[in-house]
Enzyme design. Structure first.
Site, PDB file in Angstrom:
ATOM      1  N   ILE A 135       0.829  -1.215   0.000  1.00  0.00           N
ATOM      2  CA  ILE A 135       0.000   0.000   0.000  1.00  0.00           C
ATOM      3  C   ILE A 135       0.859   1.257   0.000  1.00  0.00           C
ATOM      4  O   ILE A 135       0.522   2.254  -0.631  1.00  0.00           O
ATOM      5  CB  ILE A 135      -1.004  -0.028   1.181  1.00  0.00           C
ATOM      6  CG1 ILE A 135      -2.068   1.045   0.993  1.00  0.00           C
ATOM      7  CG2 ILE A 135      -0.298   0.112   2.515  1.00  0.00           C
ATOM      8  CD1 ILE A 135      -3.333   0.784   1.760  1.00  0.00           C
ATOM      9  N   LYS A 136       1.997   1.204   0.673  1.00  0.00           N
ATOM     10  CA  LYS A 136       2.811   2.437   0.760  1.00  0.00           C
ATOM     11  C   LYS A 136       3.396   2.828  -0.591  1.00  0.00           C
ATOM     12  O   LYS A 136       3.710   3.995  -0.817  1.00  0.00           O
ATOM     13  CB  LYS A 136       3.893   2.306   1.822  1.00  0.00           C
ATOM     14  CG  LYS A 136       4.997   1.359   1.467  1.00  0.00           C
ATOM     15  CD  LYS A 136       6.045   1.330   2.553  1.00  0.00           C
ATOM     16  CE  LYS A 136       7.153   0.400   2.110  1.00  0.00           C
ATOM     17  NZ  LYS A 136       7.836  -0.280   3.138  1.00  0.00           N
ATOM     18  N   GLY A 137       3.556   1.883  -1.498  1.00  0.00           N
ATOM     19  CA  GLY A 137       3.877   2.215  -2.884  1.00  0.00           C
ATOM     20  C   GLY A 137       5.271   2.722  -3.151  1.00  0.00           C
ATOM     21  O   GLY A 137       6.224   2.369  -2.450  1.00  0.00           O
TER      22      GLY A 137
END
Ligand code: B12
Length: 261
Positions: A135-137
């Site tokens: 999610i943090k990408g």
């Protein structure tokens, strides 16, 4: 389909630039298996000369243990580069925002799109695949876990090909995302070929998940040769991958004005 292999059309001839435009100056670094010495520096200059650098100046040399020396050589090359003959894989699909990608998946598939990701073989470099999936990408973009309509199964590092195939089948994966960072002895190429062959054996042709491989030292033009649907190299962002997934698995209706920009 491997994306468009596009060549640059401007027909421009260029040479490297060091101090003045077009002076042909380049910098090269390498290691020789010779103890640090004057002879080693002479050997480095000789190699550079044989590679077409003339004059070649050894600007840095440093012992790497007792038996090796690392060099930086600066010098002139006389080659010309013709940008009209350059072949690269250009993005041949529109770049979508997470919102657009989610909407396309929802409309086209009417269910979530499942991706299974892993580093295969002995490769333990998970930062790259995590940059795409977590999610943090990466580079200011959220990873695929952020996309509401994408289910991400990240298997982590050192996953064997049979494990990956089994999990892809169990998860009914729409796409399999494999990372290969270590390239020693062409491990990335051998592992990718083994992986794509295993998927072809395990699935009927029309049921096989999309196979995507990525890593910093892949040549993006090699997809066909490796038996995968797409190769992504360094600098890839999650939106590149999500947009490709939509393009291939949940295509938007063609709009005459839509541009791949
Ligand atoms: C961090 C690191 C490690 C960490 C890894 C930690 C972890 N959990 O990942 C540790 C310390 C464990 C490690 C170990 C080793 N490492 Co290391 N490591 C690195 C290092 C410094 C950075 C790699 C990295 O994280 N890059 C950042 C990410 C974001 O970039 P990326 O991987 O390129 O990913 C991007 C793209 O390539 C792409 N991408 C990548 N994968 C995928 C997958 C898909 C599906 C898609 C779409 C895109 C995609 O998208 C990402 C975002 O843009 C590199 C050197 C370097 N500066 O690159 C060496 C490097 C990769 N390591 C190297 C080596 C040799 C090793 C060891 C063998 C060292 C040793 N002798 O023990 C071991 C091997 C361990 C193993 N079994 O794999 C060499 C590889 C050389 C080669 N020719 O193969 C490098 C290049 C260092 C060097 N110059 O020698 N390493």
């Amino acid at each position: 389909m491997t994306g468009q292999k596009a060549s640059h059309q401007s027909g421009h001839i260029v040479r490297p630039y060091g101090d003045t435009t077009g002076d042909g100056m380049v910098q090269l670094s390498f290691t020789l298996p010779i103890p640090h010495s004057k002879v080693a520096e002479g050997a480095a200059a000789q190699l550079a000369n044989k590679m077409g650098m003339d004059p070649a100046l050894v600007v840095h040399s440093k012992p790497m243990g007792p038996d090796f020396t690392f060099f930086v050589v600066y010098g002139r090359v006389h080659h010309l580069v013709d940008t009209s003959k350059v072949e690269v894989v250009e993005r041949d699909f529109p770049l979508l925002s997470p919102k657009e990608a989610n909407a396309a998946i929802k409309r086209s598939l009417r269910r979530r799109l499942t991706v299974v990701g892993a580093c295969i073989g002995t490769d333990a470099h998970t930062v790259g695949i995590d940059a795409i999936l977590n999610i943090k990408g990466f580079a200011g973009e959220k990873g695929l876990e952020y996309y509401r309509e994408i289910k991400v199964v990240n298997l982590g590092a050192q996953v064997s090909v049979p494990q990956l195939v089994d999990r892809a089948i169990a998860e009914k994966a729409d796409a399999v995302l494999v990372s290969q960072v270590v390239t020693q002895r062409d491990a990335h190429l051998l592992n990718t070929r083994e992986m794509s062959a295993a998927f072809r054996e395990a699935y009927p042709a029309d049921k096989r998940p999309l196979l995507i491989v990525g890593g910093p030292r892949f040549d993006e033009t090699m997809a066909d040769e490796l038996g995968v649907d797409r190769v992504f190299a360094r600098g890839t962002t999650p939106a590149d991958v999500a947009s490709f997934l939509v393009h291939r698995l949940a295509p938007l209706p063609t709009r005459p004005s839509a541009k791949a920009s």
